[in-house]
Write a protein that holds these residues in place. Structure first.
Motif, PDB file in Angstrom:
ATOM      1  N   ILE A 137     -27.737   4.332   4.395  1.00 31.28           N
ATOM      2  CA  ILE A 137     -27.046   5.599   4.662  1.00 31.28           C
ATOM      3  C   ILE A 137     -26.963   5.870   6.152  1.00 31.28           C
ATOM      4  O   ILE A 137     -25.934   6.321   6.675  1.00 31.28           O
ATOM      5  N   TYR A 138     -28.043   5.571   6.871  1.00 31.82           N
ATOM      6  CA  TYR A 138     -28.051   5.794   8.320  1.00 31.82           C
ATOM      7  C   TYR A 138     -27.011   4.914   9.013  1.00 31.82           C
ATOM      8  O   TYR A 138     -26.278   5.370   9.894  1.00 31.82           O
ATOM      9  N   LYS A 171     -24.296   3.671   7.702  1.00 32.84           N
ATOM     10  CA  LYS A 171     -22.936   4.036   7.291  1.00 32.84           C
ATOM     11  C   LYS A 171     -22.467   5.313   7.966  1.00 32.84           C
ATOM     12  O   LYS A 171     -21.340   5.386   8.480  1.00 32.84           O
ATOM     13  N   TYR A 172     -23.302   6.337   8.006  1.00 33.72           N
ATOM     14  CA  TYR A 172     -22.826   7.658   8.440  1.00 33.72           C
ATOM     15  C   TYR A 172     -23.289   8.054   9.836  1.00 33.72           C
ATOM     16  O   TYR A 172     -22.698   8.945  10.441  1.00 33.72           O
ATOM     17  N   ALA A 173     -24.329   7.419  10.359  1.00 30.11           N
ATOM     18  CA  ALA A 173     -24.761   7.717  11.725  1.00 30.11           C
ATOM     19  C   ALA A 173     -24.256   6.678  12.707  1.00 30.11           C
ATOM     20  O   ALA A 173     -23.858   7.023  13.828  1.00 30.11           O
ATOM     21  N   SER A 217     -21.731   4.464  11.821  1.00 30.61           N
ATOM     22  CA  SER A 217     -20.353   4.135  11.427  1.00 30.61           C
ATOM     23  C   SER A 217     -20.190   2.643  11.139  1.00 30.61           C
ATOM     24  O   SER A 217     -19.184   2.026  11.511  1.00 30.61           O
ATOM     25  N   ILE A 241     -25.820   4.688  -2.573  1.00 30.39           N
ATOM     26  CA  ILE A 241     -25.530   5.899  -1.788  1.00 30.39           C
ATOM     27  C   ILE A 241     -25.096   7.047  -2.702  1.00 30.39           C
ATOM     28  O   ILE A 241     -25.574   8.180  -2.585  1.00 30.39           O
ATOM     29  N   TYR A 281     -28.147  19.857   0.123  1.00 33.47           N
ATOM     30  CA  TYR A 281     -26.884  20.501   0.493  1.00 33.47           C
ATOM     31  C   TYR A 281     -26.846  21.940  -0.022  1.00 33.47           C
ATOM     32  O   TYR A 281     -26.427  22.851   0.702  1.00 33.47           O
ATOM     33  N   TYR A 323     -15.179  18.381   0.506  1.00 34.46           N
ATOM     34  CA  TYR A 323     -13.938  17.667   0.201  1.00 34.46           C
ATOM     35  C   TYR A 323     -13.249  18.313  -0.993  1.00 34.46           C
ATOM     36  O   TYR A 323     -13.894  18.629  -2.003  1.00 34.46           O
TER      37      TYR A 323
END
Length: 363
Positions: free
Chosen positions: A206-207, A209-211, A213, A239, A251, A305
Motif C-alpha cells: 500500500i505504501y 502504491k499510494y505514497a 506511486s 489492498i 475513514y 469517489y
C-alpha cells in the motif's frame, strides 16, 4: 471631345492617387504587423536579457502600436531606460538577508544507528619491524564515515499450535481416550483469512502504491527480486480486502472528526475509470476532496469517489455537519447546502467578477 478626355484623365488621376494612398496605408499596416510579429517572436524565443528596440516608424497622433502597449505593461523599465540621464543621488537601505545555514553531516545522520569499526593491524604486522617486540595499542584515529544500505529481506513464517494435556485426568489406560483433557494454544488471526499476507507485506504494498506511486506491475517485478512470484492481481486483492476490513473504519472515524470542524474546504475533479460495471470507458466519474482548514488542529484530508458529479453526493457526505464555513470554487452543486455558509477562495474570486461594457457616469 477634348473636355470629355480631360475629365476622364482627371478622374483616373484621382483614382490613382486614392489607390496609392490605400497602398501606402496597407504597406504601413503590414510593416507594423511584421514588426509586432518579430517582437513577439523575440519575447517568446529570444534571451530574457535581450533589449527590445523601440519602433522607428512614425505613428499617427494618439495611436499606440502593440509594441508600445507591451512595452508600457511589461518592459517599461527597459523601454524608457536612458544611461545618459542624470538623477539625484539616493541612499537605498537594503534589508538584511539571513541565509539558512546548511546542515552538517552530523545533523543529517543524528537519527541513524551508528556502528564503530576499528581496523586492527594484521597479526603478522603486530610486531616491531626493527626489534620484533610485540606492539601495544595506544589509541585510535578517525579516518572517514560511510552510509551502508541494508536491503529488505523476505521470509516465510509458519505457525504451529501447541497442544497440551492434563496428566492427572488421563492417568490410567482403562479410561476412554475421548475423555482426555487437551488444551491448545491460540494462534494470532491472519490479516486476511486463507491468505499468506502479513501486515508488514500488505502495508509495504500500500505504501509503494499510494505514497511512492509505484504501479502494481512494477511491484510484481520487485517481489521477484526477493524470490517470490506474486501477481498484481493478488496484490490488488490484498489492498481491497484491507480497505474493506480495516481502513473503512479508520475513514469513518476521520469523517466524523472532520464534520466537527468549523471550517472546511472542498473541490472535485473529473476522472475516467476503466472497466467499471455497466459503464462505458469514456464515462466521466468524479473524485471529491474535502479537508479541514487552517485551524491549528491536525489536518484531515478525505477523498471520495462517485460515478457522477451530482449535488446529492456532497450533501450526503456533509450530512450531520454542525454548521460552519465551506470554501469551494464556483461549482453550483455547493449552493444551498443545509447549515453551511459557503465562501469562495481568492484564487477563484477574480473569475466571478463581471465587468460591465459601459461604466456608469458615477464610476
Amino acid at each position: 471631345m477634348m473636355q470629355q478626355l480631360k475629365k476622364t484623365v482627371e478622374s483616373q488621376t484621382r483614382m490613382i492617387a486614392s489607390l496609392q494612398e490605400s497602398l501606402d496605408a496597407a504597406n504601413q499596416l503590414a510593416a507594423q504587423r511584421l514588426e509586432t510579429i518579430e517582437y513577439l517572436k523575440k519575447q517568446l524565443y529570444g534571451a530574457s536579457s535581450e533589449k527590445r528596440k523601440k519602433p522607428e516608424e512614425p505613428q499617427a497622433d494618439g495611436q499606440l502600436t502593440l509594441f508600445d502597449m507591451y512595452a508600457q505593461i511589461f518592459d517599461e523599465a527597459e523601454y524608457h531606460h536612458d544611461p545618459k540621464a542624470t538623477e539625484p543621488e539616493q541612499v537605498v537601505v537594503v534589508k538584511e538577508h539571513v541565509r539558512k545555514s546548511r546542515k552538517t553531516n552530523a545533523e543529517k545522520y543524528k537519527d541513524l544507528p551508528t556502528e564503530v569499526v576499528e581496523v586492527p593491524l594484521p597479526g603478522s604486522e603486530q610486531s616491531c619491524p626493527d626489534c620484533g617486540t610485540p606492539l601495544v595499542r595506544v589509541g585510535k584515529e578517525y579516518v572517514r564515515e560511510e552510509l551502508v544500505y541494508i536491503p529488505a529481506t523476505l521470509k516465510l513464517v509458519r505457525y504451529y499450535r501447541t497442544t497440551y494435556k492434563c496428566p492427572a485426568c488421563t492417568e490410567g489406560y482403562h479410561l476412554d481416550q475421548n475423555s482426555y483433557k487437551f488444551v491448545k494454544s491460540v494462534v494470532p488471526k491472519a490479516l486476511i483469512p486463507h491468505s499468506p499476507v502479513s501486515p508488514s507485506v500488505a502495508s509495504w504494498c500500500i505504501y509503494q502504491k499510494y505514497a511512492l506511486s509505484l504501479p502494481l506491475y512494477r511491484q510484481e517485478k520487485d517481489w521477484l527480486q526477493f524470490g517470490l512470484e506474486l501477481s498484481r492481481t493478488t496484490i490488488a486483492n490484498w489492498i481491497i480486502n484491507c480497505v474493506d476490513r480495516y481502513f473503512i473504519h479508520v475513514y469513518g472515524f476521520f469523517h466524523r472528526e472532520l464534520l466537527k470542524r468549523g471550517f472546511l474546504m472542498s473541490d472535485e475533479t473529473r476522472v475516467q475509470v476503466l472497466k467499471e460495471p455497466e459503464r462505458r470507458a469514456q464515462s466521466q466519474s468524479c473524485m471529491w476532496l474535502v479537508r479541514s482548514g487552517e485551524d491549528g488542529l491536525p489536518p484531515i484530508i478525505l477523498f471520495g469517489y462517485t460515478e457522477t458529479r451530482a449535488k446529492y453526493h456532497i450533501e450526503r457526505f456533509l450530512e450531520g455537519y454542525g454548521g460552519g464555513y465551506l470554501e469551494t470554487d464556483g461549482y453550483q452543486g455547493y449552493n444551498n447546502l443545509k447549515n453551511i455558509r459557503r465562501c469562495c477562495c481568492w484564487a477563484h474570486y477574480p473569475r466571478s467578477i463581471v465587468i460591465p461594457r459601459e461604466l456608469p457616469n458615477s464610476a
